[in-house]
Write a protein that holds these residues in place. Sequence first.
Motif, short mmCIF file in Angstrom:
data_model
loop_
_atom_site.label_atom_id
_atom_site.label_comp_id
_atom_site.label_asym_id
_atom_site.label_seq_id
_atom_site.Cartn_x
_atom_site.Cartn_y
_atom_site.Cartn_z
N PHE A 140 0.82 -1.21 0.00
CA PHE A 140 0.00 0.00 0.00
C PHE A 140 0.86 1.26 0.00
N LEU A 141 1.89 1.27 0.83
CA LEU A 141 2.69 2.48 0.97
C LEU A 141 3.51 2.79 -0.27
N ALA A 142 3.62 1.82 -1.18
CA ALA A 142 4.26 2.10 -2.47
C ALA A 142 3.43 3.06 -3.32
N ARG A 143 2.13 3.19 -2.97
CA ARG A 143 1.25 4.13 -3.69
C ARG A 143 1.47 5.53 -3.15
N ASP A 144 2.52 6.19 -3.61
CA ASP A 144 2.84 7.53 -3.09
C ASP A 144 1.95 8.61 -3.69
N ASP A 145 0.99 8.19 -4.55
CA ASP A 145 0.00 9.15 -5.05
C ASP A 145 -1.26 9.16 -4.19
N CYS A 146 -1.24 8.41 -3.09
CA CYS A 146 -2.35 8.38 -2.13
C CYS A 146 -1.83 8.77 -0.74
N HIS A 147 -2.78 9.06 0.14
CA HIS A 147 -2.41 9.32 1.54
C HIS A 147 -3.05 8.24 2.40
N PHE A 148 -2.31 7.76 3.41
CA PHE A 148 -2.79 6.66 4.24
C PHE A 148 -2.78 7.02 5.72
N VAL A 149 -3.82 6.63 6.42
CA VAL A 149 -3.82 6.59 7.88
C VAL A 149 -3.73 5.11 8.23
N VAL A 150 -2.59 4.71 8.76
CA VAL A 150 -2.30 3.30 9.02
C VAL A 150 -2.61 3.00 10.48
N ARG A 151 -3.72 2.30 10.71
CA ARG A 151 -4.11 1.99 12.09
C ARG A 151 -3.68 0.56 12.44
N VAL A 152 -2.80 0.45 13.42
CA VAL A 152 -2.29 -0.84 13.88
C VAL A 152 -2.16 -0.80 15.40
N ILE A 153 -2.07 -1.99 16.00
CA ILE A 153 -1.88 -2.08 17.45
C ILE A 153 -0.43 -1.83 17.81
N GLU A 154 0.49 -2.43 17.07
CA GLU A 154 1.92 -2.29 17.30
C GLU A 154 2.55 -1.56 16.11
N PRO A 155 3.57 -0.74 16.34
CA PRO A 155 4.20 -0.04 15.23
C PRO A 155 4.94 -1.02 14.32
N PRO A 156 4.99 -0.74 13.03
CA PRO A 156 5.77 -1.59 12.12
C PRO A 156 7.26 -1.43 12.39
N LEU A 168 -1.65 4.36 16.32
CA LEU A 168 -1.56 3.18 17.18
C LEU A 168 -2.76 3.14 18.11
N SER A 169 -3.56 2.10 18.01
CA SER A 169 -4.73 1.97 18.89
C SER A 169 -5.17 0.52 18.91
N ARG A 170 -5.97 0.20 19.91
CA ARG A 170 -6.42 -1.17 20.11
C ARG A 170 -7.95 -1.17 20.18
N PRO A 171 -8.63 -2.10 19.47
CA PRO A 171 -10.09 -2.17 19.53
C PRO A 171 -10.54 -2.59 20.92
N PRO A 172 -11.85 -2.40 21.20
CA PRO A 172 -12.95 -2.07 20.28
C PRO A 172 -13.05 -0.58 19.99
N TYR A 173 -13.79 -0.26 18.92
CA TYR A 173 -14.01 1.12 18.50
C TYR A 173 -15.51 1.38 18.43
#
Length: 242
Positions: A140-156, A168-173
């Motif tokens: 996904f991040l290879a698509r530099d013509d888009c903007h991303f909000v990457v929601r994950v529990i742990e950082p990459p 960085l966040s943990r469910p529930p939402y």
Amino acid sequence: MKILILGGTAEARQLADRLVDAGHEVITSLAGRTSGPMLPAGSVRIGSFGGIAGLVAYLHIAGIERLVDATHPYAEQMSANAVAAAQSSGVPLVRYMRPAWVQPMDAHWQIVGTPAEAAASLPANAVALLTTGHAGLDIFLARDDCHFVVRVIEPPEFEVPRHARLLLSRPPYSLNDEMALMEREGITHLVTKNSGGGQTAAKLEAAQRLGVTVVMIARPSYGPAREVADIDAAIAALEVGA
């Protein structure tokens, strides 16, 4: 009865709690990818088995009488290993699979088969809330013509590029929180996997209400196993075997 649960989900914890209360000896195996995981009742094992051969050896050495695959619906390799290990060892396997989400009639979903197809489906200048976990982030991040909000529990393990923001966040939402997030970030697309369950389902309703396109990565195929969709059915299946 001695039961090994391949866990990491809320359903796996609930099942372990019920089985321990019923007097069974339960071991839950966690992959160890999440720091500070919520632990179930019974014993906990953290880390890899070392493939199919390692899992088969563990089943024999530990004297496991029942095997439960209650991993995430997209834990493809672990689910495949569970099927092969059960067939090789003769230990009955029960797969606890939460029901998939169903597309509402008036919702706009694009259903794709892989992360690569999902990334390719995004139009230029899309602002995507990415909730697919760590696997395939680079696609996904290879698509530099888009903007991303990457929601994950742990950082990459790598720094996200300038056209992405890490959340960085943990469910529930809640529905209100999901709507507020999408409105605040100007989200045009929600990219997700059909994980099912209630902890993260609010994002789908939020997207529907706000007219956000959902790019849904379909579930993988699974090998043969006795499959159940709720705790009572899982307990019944374990009692009689597969």
